[in-house]
Structure formats: structure tokens, C-alpha cells
Design a protein around this motif. Structure first.
Motif, PDB file in Angstrom:
ATOM      1  N   LEU A 278      41.994  31.110 -58.684  1.00 60.29           N
ATOM      2  CA  LEU A 278      42.357  31.322 -60.075  1.00 60.29           C
ATOM      3  C   LEU A 278      42.424  32.801 -60.450  1.00 60.29           C
ATOM      4  CD1 LEU A 278      40.199  28.506 -61.742  1.00 60.29           C
ATOM      5  CD2 LEU A 278      42.602  28.409 -60.997  1.00 60.29           C
ATOM      6  N   ARG A 279      41.427  33.571 -60.041  1.00 62.36           N
ATOM      7  CA  ARG A 279      41.414  35.003 -60.365  1.00 62.36           C
ATOM      8  C   ARG A 279      40.373  35.705 -59.523  1.00 62.36           C
ATOM      9  NH1 ARG A 279      36.904  36.489 -63.212  1.00 62.36           N
ATOM     10  NH2 ARG A 279      35.778  34.842 -64.339  1.00 62.36           N
ATOM     11  N   ALA A 280      40.430  37.024 -59.506  1.00 61.75           N
ATOM     12  CA  ALA A 280      39.441  37.823 -58.801  1.00 61.75           C
ATOM     13  C   ALA A 280      38.143  37.890 -59.602  1.00 61.75           C
ATOM     14  CB  ALA A 280      39.983  39.229 -58.565  1.00 61.75           C
ATOM     15  N   GLU A 281      37.071  38.233 -58.920  1.00 63.15           N
ATOM     16  CA  GLU A 281      35.809  38.461 -59.617  1.00 63.15           C
ATOM     17  C   GLU A 281      35.954  39.631 -60.578  1.00 63.15           C
ATOM     18  OE1 GLU A 281      31.677  37.406 -57.684  1.00 63.15           O
ATOM     19  OE2 GLU A 281      32.707  38.923 -56.509  1.00 63.15           O
ATOM     20  N   ALA A 282      35.194  39.573 -61.661  1.00 73.06           N
ATOM     21  CA  ALA A 282      35.221  40.662 -62.642  1.00 73.06           C
ATOM     22  C   ALA A 282      33.828  40.818 -63.244  1.00 73.06           C
ATOM     23  CB  ALA A 282      36.235  40.374 -63.747  1.00 73.06           C
ATOM     24  N   LYS A 283      33.551  42.007 -63.738  1.00 70.27           N
ATOM     25  CA  LYS A 283      32.269  42.283 -64.390  1.00 70.27           C
ATOM     26  C   LYS A 283      32.454  42.252 -65.897  1.00 70.27           C
ATOM     27  CE  LYS A 283      28.333  45.423 -64.335  1.00 70.27           C
ATOM     28  NZ  LYS A 283      27.723  46.606 -63.678  1.00 70.27           N
ATOM     29  N   PHE A 284      31.545  41.565 -66.587  1.00 75.33           N
ATOM     30  CA  PHE A 284      31.643  41.435 -68.039  1.00 75.33           C
ATOM     31  C   PHE A 284      30.472  42.160 -68.700  1.00 75.33           C
ATOM     32  CE2 PHE A 284      33.966  37.968 -66.184  1.00 75.33           C
ATOM     33  CZ  PHE A 284      35.145  37.947 -66.925  1.00 75.33           C
ATOM     34  N   ASP A 285      30.733  42.738 -69.856  1.00 72.77           N
ATOM     35  CA  ASP A 285      29.742  43.564 -70.538  1.00 72.77           C
ATOM     36  C   ASP A 285      28.703  42.759 -71.300  1.00 72.77           C
ATOM     37  OD1 ASP A 285      30.952  45.879 -69.630  1.00 72.77           O
ATOM     38  OD2 ASP A 285      32.318  45.977 -71.339  1.00 72.77           O
ATOM     39  N   SER A 286      29.004  41.476 -71.534  1.00 74.73           N
ATOM     40  CA  SER A 286      28.060  40.648 -72.286  1.00 74.73           C
ATOM     41  C   SER A 286      28.151  39.207 -71.820  1.00 74.73           C
ATOM     42  CB  SER A 286      28.375  40.713 -73.792  1.00 74.73           C
ATOM     43  OG  SER A 286      29.604  40.058 -74.063  1.00 74.73           O
ATOM     44  N   LEU A 287      27.078  38.444 -72.119  1.00 69.71           N
ATOM     45  CA  LEU A 287      27.094  37.026 -71.782  1.00 69.71           C
ATOM     46  C   LEU A 287      28.137  36.279 -72.591  1.00 69.71           C
ATOM     47  CD1 LEU A 287      23.328  36.069 -71.316  1.00 69.71           C
ATOM     48  CD2 LEU A 287      25.090  36.319 -69.560  1.00 69.71           C
ATOM     49  N   ASP A 288      28.388  36.736 -73.822  1.00 65.04           N
ATOM     50  CA  ASP A 288      29.414  36.085 -74.641  1.00 65.04           C
ATOM     51  C   ASP A 288      30.782  36.228 -73.998  1.00 65.04           C
ATOM     52  OD1 ASP A 288      27.591  35.244 -76.508  1.00 65.04           O
ATOM     53  OD2 ASP A 288      27.964  36.896 -77.922  1.00 65.04           O
ATOM     54  N   ALA A 289      31.077  37.424 -73.492  1.00 68.88           N
ATOM     55  CA  ALA A 289      32.368  37.648 -72.848  1.00 68.88           C
ATOM     56  C   ALA A 289      32.470  36.824 -71.560  1.00 68.88           C
ATOM     57  CB  ALA A 289      32.555  39.137 -72.543  1.00 68.88           C
ATOM     58  N   LEU A 290      31.375  36.776 -70.812  1.00 59.46           N
ATOM     59  CA  LEU A 290      31.367  35.980 -69.585  1.00 59.46           C
ATOM     60  C   LEU A 290      31.563  34.502 -69.896  1.00 59.46           C
ATOM     61  CD1 LEU A 290      30.863  35.529 -66.555  1.00 59.46           C
ATOM     62  CD2 LEU A 290      28.406  35.540 -67.047  1.00 59.46           C
TER      63      LEU A 290
END
Length: 308
Positions: A278-290
Motif C-alpha cells: 500500500l505505501r512505504a513506512e513513514a514517521k508521524f509527529d503525533s499519535l493522532d496523525a498516525l
């Protein structure tokens, strides 16, 4: 039935037809070898044995090589049985086996231990110390020791030969569907569900975590998956395969969130098939964004799996 290639096979399995090879992945080419052996065995009313090597010779000679396996022995055993094998013989690839000459391998393992009536293998098969034996040598030894040898040419798909290395390349490029076309089934990782950090359950996404072990590392990212449970049930889901960049410390895992499923899987063995990338791994700045991204990923995975 799984048998040790260093011991005599049961009397009922002697004088069989043996499909011989590494068979990692058991792809279309490997299946063609076993199909030829199955046809021979059926026509001659003989048992069919599939013989494989473990660990893979590459792992023995290059112990520091990156993980590359496509199937475990348990997976191969099931695949061979489904292809009609009466037994799987495992030649333990160790110093003793590696030191055998081509003739000694044939005499000590195929003739003495298995009592073969016939061998079927790919026409590029090599064996014996220093890979000194090829199918020509095998035929000559077969004539000398009273067993037949059949070879199967490589199978082509999409203009190129089907091979384990080609499948590995597709998986590392994030193309599990391309790999599945050559395997005739999705690539799947099997393992025991282990306890993790339990962060997923705090945001509504509890996961079944499985170590990657000696498996090839496909492209890190999010996948639509199907999990086969130890009771035979199949459950759709979405999974992160990688190092979880949003969490510290990084930890390489396959973490599968199974849709509409709330049972305890800890300590149970499951097999997770990678259906689509589906997509590559990514880092998110918050749990809400994740969490928002996971909502989107699960929606995408459901849509993909509904069409698969």
C-alpha cells in the motif's frame, strides 16, 4: 511425513521417485519438477518423495549473508504434501554433507539411505563438494547404480525464467503481486505471535506481532494481508512490515491488525500472506496523525482485499 536425509527411509518409501532440489519458495519451476516426479511415481506405482536441503547451502557457506529464505521447512512440508508427495526428506546441509563428493552423495544418500528408483530435478541442478556434480554426472551415476534420471527445463513467465532470485527481487521492490504470480500463491511469513509494546491497542489497533526470522525482508511498508490462523481460519487485515519509525527504539517486526477480530493470539502460530503493497513506512509527529493514517490504510486494505 518429514524424514531425515541422513537416515534410512521406511521400507514402504524405498524404491521411490525423488524430486531433488532446494525448492525454496516452491515456485512454478519447482512445481514443474515435482509434477514430473509425481507423474513418474503414479505411472510406476511408486512413492513420491520430495528431497530438500536445510539450511540452504548459501547459508552454510555464507553464514553472514542477509536473510533470504522464502519458505520455512514447515511451509515446504505443507506445499509438498499438497503437490502429492508421500514424504519430505530433509538433507541437513552441514560440514559432513558439504564434504561429500558427487559420487558419495549419490551412493551414500540417494542409493543407500533412500533406495531411489528414479530422480527428477531441474536441468541446472548441481551437487557434491565444490558443486562438482551436474545432471550429466547424475545420469552417469544413475546408470551405474540402477536409477533413472529425468530433468525439467526452466519455466518462463513474462518472458523471463521463474527463479527464487527473481521472486526475491520483486518482493524487495514492493511487488508482492508480481511475486505471487511466480509462486502461484502470495508470499507468506509464518511465526509465533509474540508480546509487543501494546501501543497499538491504545489507539484502537491491536496487532499480532511476528518476528521475521530468516525470511527475506520484503520492502518495508504497509501491506494488505490475509492471516491463516492455526485452526485454519483466514482473516483479512493490514500490516506494517519494518522498523516502526514512529516509535523508539526501532524494532523490526511484522505487525498485523486483523479486521473484526478480537481473540488472543499470543503464543499461537499464524501465517501472514502479503497480498498488496500500500505505501512505504513513514514517521508521524503525533499519535493522532498516525491513527488517521492507519484509518486510511485499513480502508485501502479492505478495498484491495475485497477485489482479491
Amino acid at each position: 511425513m518429514r524424514l531425515d536425509g541422513g537416515a534410512d527411509v521406511p521400507a514402504a518409501l524405498r524404491a521411490g521417485i525423488v524430486a531433488l532440489g532446494n525448492f525454496d519458495g516452491f515456485h512454478r519451476g519447482h512445481q514443474a519438477v515435482v509434477a514430473r516426479a509425481r507423474s513418474r511415481a503414479a505411472s510406476e506405482h511408486r512413492p513420491l518423495i520430495v528431497a530438500t536441503f536445510d539450511p540452504h547451502p548459501v547459508r552454510y557457506f555464507k553464514p553472514d549473508a542477509a536473510p533470504f529464505r522464502l519458505t520455512t521447512l514447515d511451509q515446504r512440508a505443507r506445499l509438498f504434501a499438497a503437490a502429492g508427495a508421500d514424504a519430505m526428506v530433509v538433507f541437513g546441509f552441514d560440514a559432513a554433507l558439504a564434504s561429500l563428493s558427487a559420487e558419495d552423495f549419490v551412493v551414500e544418500r540417494l542409493v543407500a539411505r533412500l533406495g531411489v528408483a528414479g530422480v527428477v530435478t531441474g536441468d541446472d541442478f548441481t551437487f557434491g563438494r565444490g558443486r562438482s556434480g551436474d545432471v550429466g554426472v547424475l545420469r552417469a551415476l544413475g546408470a551405474q547404480h540402477g536409477f533413472s534420471v529425468d530433468t525439467v527445463s526452466p519455466v518462463a513467465e513474462g518472458g523471463d525464467v521463474v527463479s527464487s532470485s527473481r521472486i526475491r527481487a520483486l518482493l524487495t521492490r514492493g511487488d508482492p503481486r508480481g511475486a505471487a504470480a511466480l509462486l502461484t500463491r502470495p508470499f507468506a511469513i509464518e511465526g509465533v505471535v509474540q508480546h509487543g509494546d501494546k501501543l497499538g491497542r491504545t489507539i484502537g489497533y491491536p496487532t499480532a506481532n511476528v518476528a521475521l526470522g530468516n525470511y527475506l525482508r520484503p520492502a518495508y511498508g504497509i501491506y494488505a494481508v490475509r492471516a491463516r490462523l492455526d485452526d485454519g481460519r483466514v482473516v483479512d487485515g493490514a500490516a506494517n512490515l519494518g522498523i516502526r519509525p514512529s516509535f523508539d527504539p526501532p524494532k523490526e517486526l511484522l505487525e498485523a491488525y486483523l479486521f473484526d477480530f478480537a481473540e488472543d493470539l499470543y503464543g499461537r502460530t499464524i501465517e501472514i500472506a502479503l497480498i498488496d503493497y500500500l505505501r512505504a513506512e513513514a514517521k508521524f509527529d503525533s499519535l493522532d496523525a498516525l491513527t488517521a493514517q492507519m484509518d486510511a490504510d485499513c480502508g485501502a486494505a479492505r478495498a484491495v482485499l475485497a477485489r482479491s
